[in-house]
Write a protein that holds these residues in place. Sequence first.
Motif, PDB file in Angstrom:
ATOM      1  N   PHE A 157      14.937  84.751  93.046  1.00  0.00           N
ATOM      2  CA  PHE A 157      14.521  85.213  94.367  1.00  0.00           C
ATOM      3  C   PHE A 157      13.870  86.592  94.296  1.00  0.00           C
ATOM      4  N   ASN A 158      14.559  87.523  93.606  1.00  0.00           N
ATOM      5  CA  ASN A 158      14.033  88.897  93.575  1.00  0.00           C
ATOM      6  C   ASN A 158      14.096  89.543  92.192  1.00  0.00           C
ATOM      7  N   GLY A 159      14.528  88.773  91.184  1.00  0.00           N
ATOM      8  CA  GLY A 159      14.552  89.307  89.820  1.00  0.00           C
ATOM      9  C   GLY A 159      15.783  90.129  89.489  1.00  0.00           C
ATOM     10  N   PHE A 160      16.705  90.282  90.466  1.00  0.00           N
ATOM     11  CA  PHE A 160      17.902  91.084  90.181  1.00  0.00           C
ATOM     12  C   PHE A 160      18.641  90.485  88.985  1.00  0.00           C
ATOM     13  N   THR A 161      18.989  91.334  88.040  1.00  0.00           N
ATOM     14  CA  THR A 161      19.659  90.912  86.812  1.00  0.00           C
ATOM     15  C   THR A 161      21.107  91.377  86.878  1.00  0.00           C
ATOM     16  N   ILE A 162      22.026  90.429  86.840  1.00  0.00           N
ATOM     17  CA  ILE A 162      23.436  90.806  87.022  1.00  0.00           C
ATOM     18  C   ILE A 162      23.928  91.626  85.824  1.00  0.00           C
ATOM     19  N   PRO A 163      24.894  92.511  86.049  1.00  0.00           N
ATOM     20  CA  PRO A 163      25.496  93.232  84.918  1.00  0.00           C
ATOM     21  C   PRO A 163      26.474  92.285  84.221  1.00  0.00           C
ATOM     22  N   LEU A 164      25.953  91.510  83.288  1.00  0.00           N
ATOM     23  CA  LEU A 164      26.737  90.381  82.761  1.00  0.00           C
ATOM     24  C   LEU A 164      28.044  90.811  82.113  1.00  0.00           C
ATOM     25  N   ARG A 165      28.016  91.906  81.335  1.00  0.00           N
ATOM     26  CA  ARG A 165      29.260  92.327  80.666  1.00  0.00           C
ATOM     27  C   ARG A 165      30.348  92.608  81.703  1.00  0.00           C
ATOM     28  N   GLN A 166      29.964  93.290  82.763  1.00  0.00           N
ATOM     29  CA  GLN A 166      30.946  93.596  83.827  1.00  0.00           C
ATOM     30  C   GLN A 166      31.416  92.329  84.523  1.00  0.00           C
ATOM     31  N   VAL A 167      30.507  91.381  84.700  1.00  0.00           N
ATOM     32  CA  VAL A 167      30.887  90.133  85.390  1.00  0.00           C
ATOM     33  C   VAL A 167      31.882  89.358  84.524  1.00  0.00           C
ATOM     34  N   VAL A 168      31.602  89.275  83.230  1.00  0.00           N
ATOM     35  CA  VAL A 168      32.526  88.566  82.322  1.00  0.00           C
ATOM     36  C   VAL A 168      33.906  89.216  82.408  1.00  0.00           C
ATOM     37  N   GLU A 169      33.950  90.536  82.283  1.00  0.00           N
ATOM     38  CA  GLU A 169      35.251  91.234  82.304  1.00  0.00           C
ATOM     39  C   GLU A 169      35.975  91.028  83.629  1.00  0.00           C
ATOM     40  N   THR A 170      35.230  91.083  84.721  1.00  0.00           N
ATOM     41  CA  THR A 170      35.845  90.955  86.053  1.00  0.00           C
ATOM     42  C   THR A 170      36.414  89.554  86.255  1.00  0.00           C
ATOM     43  N   VAL A 171      35.635  88.537  85.863  1.00  0.00           N
ATOM     44  CA  VAL A 171      36.111  87.155  86.022  1.00  0.00           C
ATOM     45  C   VAL A 171      37.380  86.969  85.189  1.00  0.00           C
ATOM     46  N   ARG A 172      37.375  87.492  83.960  1.00  0.00           N
ATOM     47  CA  ARG A 172      38.556  87.342  83.088  1.00  0.00           C
ATOM     48  C   ARG A 172      39.773  88.065  83.669  1.00  0.00           C
ATOM     49  N   ARG A 173      39.540  89.271  84.180  1.00  0.00           N
ATOM     50  CA  ARG A 173      40.666  90.088  84.640  1.00  0.00           C
ATOM     51  C   ARG A 173      41.317  89.497  85.894  1.00  0.00           C
ATOM     52  N   HIS A 174      40.506  88.888  86.762  1.00  0.00           N
ATOM     53  CA  HIS A 174      41.031  88.495  88.081  1.00  0.00           C
ATOM     54  C   HIS A 174      41.205  86.992  88.263  1.00  0.00           C
ATOM     55  N   SER A 175      40.921  86.201  87.235  1.00  0.00           N
ATOM     56  CA  SER A 175      41.068  84.743  87.400  1.00  0.00           C
ATOM     57  C   SER A 175      41.104  84.062  86.040  1.00  0.00           C
ATOM     58  N   GLN A 176      41.351  82.753  86.113  1.00  0.00           N
ATOM     59  CA  GLN A 176      41.262  81.899  84.910  1.00  0.00           C
ATOM     60  C   GLN A 176      39.961  81.101  84.961  1.00  0.00           C
ATOM     61  N   ALA A 177      39.038  81.510  85.821  1.00  0.00           N
ATOM     62  CA  ALA A 177      37.852  80.683  86.093  1.00  0.00           C
ATOM     63  C   ALA A 177      36.920  80.607  84.888  1.00  0.00           C
ATOM     64  N   LEU A 178      36.139  79.538  84.874  1.00  0.00           N
ATOM     65  CA  LEU A 178      35.044  79.419  83.916  1.00  0.00           C
ATOM     66  C   LEU A 178      33.829  80.131  84.509  1.00  0.00           C
ATOM     67  N   LEU A 179      33.001  80.650  83.619  1.00  0.00           N
ATOM     68  CA  LEU A 179      31.785  81.343  84.073  1.00  0.00           C
ATOM     69  C   LEU A 179      30.559  80.575  83.580  1.00  0.00           C
ATOM     70  N   ALA A 180      29.749  80.094  84.534  1.00  0.00           N
ATOM     71  CA  ALA A 180      28.512  79.370  84.199  1.00  0.00           C
ATOM     72  C   ALA A 180      27.323  80.269  84.507  1.00  0.00           C
ATOM     73  N   VAL A 181      26.434  80.417  83.538  1.00  0.00           N
ATOM     74  CA  VAL A 181      25.287  81.310  83.737  1.00  0.00           C
ATOM     75  C   VAL A 181      23.983  80.553  83.465  1.00  0.00           C
ATOM     76  N   ASP A 182      23.119  80.569  84.457  1.00  0.00           N
ATOM     77  CA  ASP A 182      21.791  79.970  84.354  1.00  0.00           C
ATOM     78  C   ASP A 182      20.832  81.066  83.878  1.00  0.00           C
ATOM     79  N   VAL A 183      20.256  80.855  82.690  1.00  0.00           N
ATOM     80  CA  VAL A 183      19.391  81.898  82.110  1.00  0.00           C
ATOM     81  C   VAL A 183      17.907  81.523  82.200  1.00  0.00           C
ATOM     82  N   THR A 184      17.593  80.580  83.103  1.00  0.00           N
ATOM     83  CA  THR A 184      16.208  80.107  83.219  1.00  0.00           C
ATOM     84  C   THR A 184      15.198  81.245  83.398  1.00  0.00           C
ATOM     85  N   GLN A 185      15.564  82.258  84.204  1.00  0.00           N
ATOM     86  CA  GLN A 185      14.596  83.334  84.488  1.00  0.00           C
ATOM     87  C   GLN A 185      14.735  84.493  83.497  1.00  0.00           C
ATOM     88  N   ALA A 186      15.445  84.242  82.404  1.00  0.00           N
ATOM     89  CA  ALA A 186      15.645  85.302  81.403  1.00  0.00           C
ATOM     90  C   ALA A 186      15.238  84.862  80.002  1.00  0.00           C
TER      91      ALA A 186
END
Length: 376
Positions: A157-186
């Motif tokens: 939509f606008n090219g915003f690039t998520i801070p992936l390292r922080q997202v991985v750490e946050t998901v791990r720290r606060h849940s048991q969730a799986l993280l799916a990342v679409d890298v089509t625009q990267a």
Amino acid sequence: MLNAPDRLRDFPSLADRAYLNTAAEGIPSLEVRAALLRYFSDHERGMDGRDAHFDELTAVKLLVGRLYGLTAEEIAVCSCTSEAFNLAALALRLKPGDEVVINDLDFPAGATPWLHPESRATVRLWKSRAGALHVEDLVPLLGPKTRLVSTSLVSFFNGFTIPLRQVVETVRRHSQALLAVDVTQALGRIPLDLDGVDFIVSSTHKWILATHGGGLVGVPKARAADWHVPAGGWFNLHDAFGPNRFDRAESLLGAPGFAVGMPNFPAIYAIRAALDYLLEVGVEAIDLHARPLVLHCLEEVARLPVELLTPRNEDSIAGILAFRHPDAERIYKHLHANSIHVMHHAGRVRVAIHGYNTAEDVERFLRALHEALGAA
Ligand SMILES: Cc1ncc(COP(=O)(O)O)c(C=O)c1O
């Protein structure tokens, strides 16, 4: 790709235009054309061509593995990103009460499998602020019920690039969730560090400069059991032609379960040629060349009377910038009439800058944009 003689030799169709629309359609090099012709010759041999077809698939898995930081066994090729996400949704076997986190900068492919009334999960929306997704806004959406966080690395939509390292750490720290990342625009545009991601996918017709018809799936071996796709087919099954084939079907764990039928070999030949090409040029070299062009373009667009949709933070920029204007369609038409190719949709104009773009492409775009806005 990065200098004029190579660019014109490998991408002759770029000679007379400023092509700033790779986020929609990448321009394939002549190497890709040669690969498609090679596919045809191999396919003309009938069944005798199959070994050559499967050799190309093996090569693609190795190349994608290099880019994703995985081994060839952790890669599969399906037909598109949407297919991969739908199979991923089957694999999750979601139950009432399960939660999936999506975000409002994402492309529909990664967000919509969980939005159907039939989906049993509750969807929680991670909302952007001023075009950026903030990790602190993700935290309250995570908890013991979160099964999946699905996001693009770079927003279409606008090219915003998520801070992936922080997202991985946050998901791990606060849940048991799986993280799916679409890298089509990267993929093919910026170097990737996908460590800690549980499911990776990319389409093939954009920044890697291949053709349509590919979905590049990556599942780390350690997560293979979490992605057990209960789909019919044969290429994805254990012993599809064995004596018990009409008693039960058992699919392969992890990435191989995402390739259900005969691979799309024309696309695979193209992907192999495109990735060979990109890796020879070097994704880091591409980023070094194109990043200053994006930053310059962003700075200049920010001075104009448009609503900038891309946050002006260097750390969250890849190859895309976007803005809104009530006259977006007229602006688009003016640019196109001057052989400047960008994307426009619903009042938004999106510019995408790859390794084959030049400072002159950007200047040409900025000049024509000034003209179009002056006439508004
Ligand atoms: C982030 C992202 N994912 C996926 C796609 C395409 O999905 P599919 O391969 O299913 O057409 C696009 C663009 O069209 C995209 O921008």
